[in-house]
Motif scaffolding. Structure first.
Motif, PDB file in Angstrom:
ATOM      1  N   ILE B 113       0.860  -1.180   0.000  1.00 46.41           N
ATOM      2  CA  ILE B 113       0.000   0.000   0.000  1.00 46.41           C
ATOM      3  C   ILE B 113       0.899   1.233   0.000  1.00 46.41           C
ATOM      4  O   ILE B 113       1.795   1.361   0.843  1.00 46.41           O
ATOM      5  CB  ILE B 113      -0.948   0.020   1.216  1.00 46.41           C
ATOM      6  N   TYR B 114       0.673   2.077  -0.985  1.00 46.02           N
ATOM      7  CA  TYR B 114       1.377   3.356  -1.045  1.00 46.02           C
ATOM      8  C   TYR B 114       0.382   4.484  -0.800  1.00 46.02           C
ATOM      9  O   TYR B 114      -0.795   4.390  -1.173  1.00 46.02           O
ATOM     10  CB  TYR B 114       2.011   3.578  -2.420  1.00 46.02           C
ATOM     11  N   MET B 115       0.882   5.542  -0.166  1.00 47.45           N
ATOM     12  CA  MET B 115       0.080   6.746   0.018  1.00 47.45           C
ATOM     13  C   MET B 115       0.796   7.893  -0.690  1.00 47.45           C
ATOM     14  O   MET B 115       2.030   7.918  -0.732  1.00 47.45           O
ATOM     15  CB  MET B 115      -0.026   7.063   1.506  1.00 47.45           C
ATOM     16  N   TYR B 116       0.029   8.822  -1.247  1.00 39.83           N
ATOM     17  CA  TYR B 116       0.633  10.031  -1.819  1.00 39.83           C
ATOM     18  C   TYR B 116      -0.088  11.257  -1.274  1.00 39.83           C
ATOM     19  O   TYR B 116      -1.317  11.319  -1.297  1.00 39.83           O
ATOM     20  CB  TYR B 116       0.567  10.021  -3.354  1.00 39.83           C
ATOM     21  N   ARG B 117       0.679  12.216  -0.767  1.00 38.82           N
ATOM     22  CA  ARG B 117       0.114  13.464  -0.251  1.00 38.82           C
ATOM     23  C   ARG B 117       0.429  14.589  -1.232  1.00 38.82           C
ATOM     24  O   ARG B 117       1.592  14.926  -1.449  1.00 38.82           O
ATOM     25  CB  ARG B 117       0.733  13.815   1.109  1.00 38.82           C
ATOM     26  N   ALA B 118      -0.611  15.171  -1.821  1.00 39.69           N
ATOM     27  CA  ALA B 118      -0.426  16.287  -2.761  1.00 39.69           C
ATOM     28  C   ALA B 118      -0.967  17.554  -2.110  1.00 39.69           C
ATOM     29  O   ALA B 118      -2.166  17.666  -1.850  1.00 39.69           O
ATOM     30  CB  ALA B 118      -1.141  16.004  -4.072  1.00 39.69           C
ATOM     31  N   TYR B 119      -0.078  18.496  -1.850  1.00 39.13           N
ATOM     32  CA  TYR B 119      -0.464  19.754  -1.211  1.00 39.13           C
ATOM     33  C   TYR B 119      -0.974  20.725  -2.280  1.00 39.13           C
ATOM     34  O   TYR B 119      -0.330  20.909  -3.313  1.00 39.13           O
ATOM     35  CB  TYR B 119       0.736  20.346  -0.474  1.00 39.13           C
ATOM     36  N   ASN B 186      -5.348  20.924   3.543  1.00 46.08           N
ATOM     37  CA  ASN B 186      -5.406  21.339   2.142  1.00 46.08           C
ATOM     38  C   ASN B 186      -4.570  20.411   1.248  1.00 46.08           C
ATOM     39  O   ASN B 186      -3.752  20.855   0.442  1.00 46.08           O
ATOM     40  CB  ASN B 186      -4.963  22.797   1.988  1.00 46.08           C
ATOM     41  N   GLU B 187      -4.800  19.111   1.445  1.00 41.14           N
ATOM     42  CA  GLU B 187      -4.058  18.105   0.686  1.00 41.14           C
ATOM     43  C   GLU B 187      -5.015  17.072   0.098  1.00 41.14           C
ATOM     44  O   GLU B 187      -6.028  16.729   0.698  1.00 41.14           O
ATOM     45  CB  GLU B 187      -3.096  17.318   1.599  1.00 41.14           C
ATOM     46  N   LEU B 188      -4.640  16.560  -1.081  1.00 43.54           N
ATOM     47  CA  LEU B 188      -5.277  15.347  -1.598  1.00 43.54           C
ATOM     48  C   LEU B 188      -4.467  14.161  -1.096  1.00 43.54           C
ATOM     49  O   LEU B 188      -3.243  14.141  -1.234  1.00 43.54           O
ATOM     50  CB  LEU B 188      -5.266  15.342  -3.126  1.00 43.54           C
ATOM     51  N   ILE B 189      -5.157  13.181  -0.510  1.00 41.50           N
ATOM     52  CA  ILE B 189      -4.481  11.981  -0.021  1.00 41.50           C
ATOM     53  C   ILE B 189      -4.896  10.810  -0.912  1.00 41.50           C
ATOM     54  O   ILE B 189      -6.067  10.433  -0.943  1.00 41.50           O
ATOM     55  CB  ILE B 189      -4.875  11.664   1.443  1.00 41.50           C
ATOM     56  N   PHE B 190      -3.940  10.277  -1.640  1.00 39.97           N
ATOM     57  CA  PHE B 190      -4.193   9.115  -2.502  1.00 39.97           C
ATOM     58  C   PHE B 190      -3.715   7.858  -1.782  1.00 39.97           C
ATOM     59  O   PHE B 190      -2.692   7.899  -1.090  1.00 39.97           O
ATOM     60  CB  PHE B 190      -3.371   9.217  -3.796  1.00 39.97           C
ATOM     61  N   GLN B 191      -4.426   6.750  -1.995  1.00 35.82           N
ATOM     62  CA  GLN B 191      -3.914   5.468  -1.525  1.00 35.82           C
ATOM     63  C   GLN B 191      -4.095   4.421  -2.614  1.00 35.82           C
ATOM     64  O   GLN B 191      -5.130   4.393  -3.288  1.00 35.82           O
ATOM     65  CB  GLN B 191      -4.622   5.039  -0.246  1.00 35.82           C
ATOM     66  N   PHE B 192      -3.085   3.568  -2.754  1.00 36.05           N
ATOM     67  CA  PHE B 192      -3.080   2.536  -3.787  1.00 36.05           C
ATOM     68  C   PHE B 192      -2.667   1.218  -3.158  1.00 36.05           C
ATOM     69  O   PHE B 192      -1.617   1.138  -2.518  1.00 36.05           O
ATOM     70  CB  PHE B 192      -2.069   2.893  -4.888  1.00 36.05           C
ATOM     71  N   TYR B 193      -3.502   0.220  -3.353  1.00 39.73           N
ATOM     72  CA  TYR B 193      -3.165  -1.115  -2.871  1.00 39.73           C
ATOM     73  C   TYR B 193      -3.094  -2.038  -4.077  1.00 39.73           C
ATOM     74  O   TYR B 193      -4.068  -2.184  -4.820  1.00 39.73           O
ATOM     75  CB  TYR B 193      -4.232  -1.590  -1.874  1.00 39.73           C
ATOM     76  N   GLY B 194      -1.914  -2.608  -4.298  1.00 34.62           N
ATOM     77  CA  GLY B 194      -1.737  -3.484  -5.452  1.00 34.62           C
ATOM     78  C   GLY B 194      -0.825  -4.644  -5.135  1.00 34.62           C
ATOM     79  O   GLY B 194      -0.192  -4.684  -4.071  1.00 34.62           O
TER      80      GLY B 194
END
Lengths: 272, 272
Positions: B113-119, B186-194
């Motif tokens: 699982i990866y997370m990405y924080r986009a401000y 004020n962030e988009l939080i993405f999560q990806f499970y692969g």
């Protein structure tokens, strides 16, 4: 006729040798001075920046304030964009205002609010090491909250003043002092609102409060420290990394209810 | 007979040249290898560390996993304390387990699982620059959420794989992919499970999703990218600073409901 600008800005203090300009060192004041002079095409004599006060190396600011006199009349929005486009990534200008030449960023200060974040985890958290102080001894928040009441009012803070200070008058007023435990972050968040703070005063106060919370000092030890007027009785200075200058209050701007700090201002201040 | 230890650890990737050991450079694997060998009194041949996989320079981990074979039988609690007492402040060991010699930190991975924080702030926030990616163009989260559905399932990710990769099979399964907007930060939080991710795959996917969200690509452009199998159609790679390896899942540990990511795991993972 030059225009006096008041700027409010945040910085991550990690990579600065403090606020004050020092030859050959990367400082906040030095960095902003260079940028403002470049924007003004390097006038002679150079433009000087007047900050509300210094912060030490590693100390952060959510809303530091400074003023300077600029030779051209630029709209505040243009000045804001221009400054930010040249600022390094660890300084951000949040607000630009034009102010009368009678305004002085340092002499007109009527109060300051500092925040301190103390992380309570067993080991240092890799993501918090530059942004919190670290205290790994169990603490009783209730004891700290009782001790905080001893801070409020007018007191002689000689025992809480680092020896490097030249200031002779050690009497300061603390209007409010709070501490709450943030469960999610596992941090104690302290806030102090006073008319002024001596050199290292907040960090020494936090050190004493943490020692009280961990049972290493009696709960009302602060009252004894006022009397003894001896810095050697309060040796531990909490690390710079946890300290944030949160707000500078100017004459006439004093909050109506200084006894209430909004709970979530830390995050509010960080966002745009 | 050596004991095989599995360690789960967090790191701030800012000051590392990535995970993988490289001569003369500060890397996560190199740092842990040195510490484990020092603890074991420098045996010959030296102890090797096997990580679950690499992360690039600047990429963070909330729970990276590695294993190594240690010549002495130390209780897990002692190993945990010993490792953390020697670790630099930007690595923290969160968990130590003894595992059978059949366990392999890399080959037994069943998913990540990866997370990405986009401000999304207008200017870089001084406190977020090493811990988020920065995207200043207005985004429509709803568009991103529609596009995320195109990711789920088994697909050929050739268009999402950086050219440096030696891997020939570009087919991967994505079990779940989410995005939510964190108002406070004020962030988009993405999560990806692969089941596995190609070189730079998460950062290229995030880049495409942000472009979709900002109207620079059609909402279902991901379906087209699967077909064209051409990295040049997805050039923008979101910055390393926003990427976090959040969890490594091993065979037999697969979550029952991979379609639900707990909302607040980021903070849960950070605290102790």
């Amino acid at each position: 006729m030059s225009i006096r600008y008041k700027i409010t800005f945040a910085y991550d203090g990690t990579r600065f040798y403090g606020f004050e300009k020092q030859p050959g060192l990367r400082t906040v004041e030095g960095t902003i001075t260079d940028i403002v002079n470049t924007m003004a095409k390097n006038p002679q004599p150079p433009i000087k920046i007047y900050g509300s006060g210094r912060t030490d190396a590693g100390v952060h600011a959510l809303a530091q304030v400074a003023h300077f006199d600029f030779p051209f009349n630029i709209p505040v929005d243009g000045m804001w964009r221009g400054l930010n486009s040249m600022m390094p990534l660890d300084i951000e200008v949040k607000k630009v205002e034009k102010v009368p030449h009678t305004f002085h960023a340092r002499y007109d200060v009527s109060g300051k609010i500092y925040m301190y974040r103390a992380y309570l985890g067993h080991f240092t958290n890799p993501f918090k090491r530059f942004y919190t102080g670290h205290w790994r001894i169990p603490v009783n928040v209730h004891k700290i909250q009782i001790a905080l009441k001893d801070l409020i009012g007018t007191h002689d803070f000689t025992s809480f003043c680092a020896s490097g200070s030249q200031v002779k008058n050690h009497v300061r007023i603390i209007y409010n002092a709070t501490c709450h435990y943030d469960h999610q972050e596992n941090e104690l968040i302290f806030q102090f609102y006073g008319n002024g703070f001596l050199y290292n005063m907040v960090r020494i106060i936090v050190g004493v409060l943490l020692e009280i919370g961990s049972g290493r000092r009696p709960v009302h030890d602060i009252l004894r420290l006022y009397k003894v007027k001896d810095r050697n009785q309060a040796v531990f200075t909490a690390p710079a990394s946890g300290l944030y200058l949160k707000k500078v209050i100017y004459k006439g701007e004093d909050p109506k209810h200084p006894t209430k700090f909004p709970k979530d201002t830390y995050n509010q201040d960080r966002q745009h």
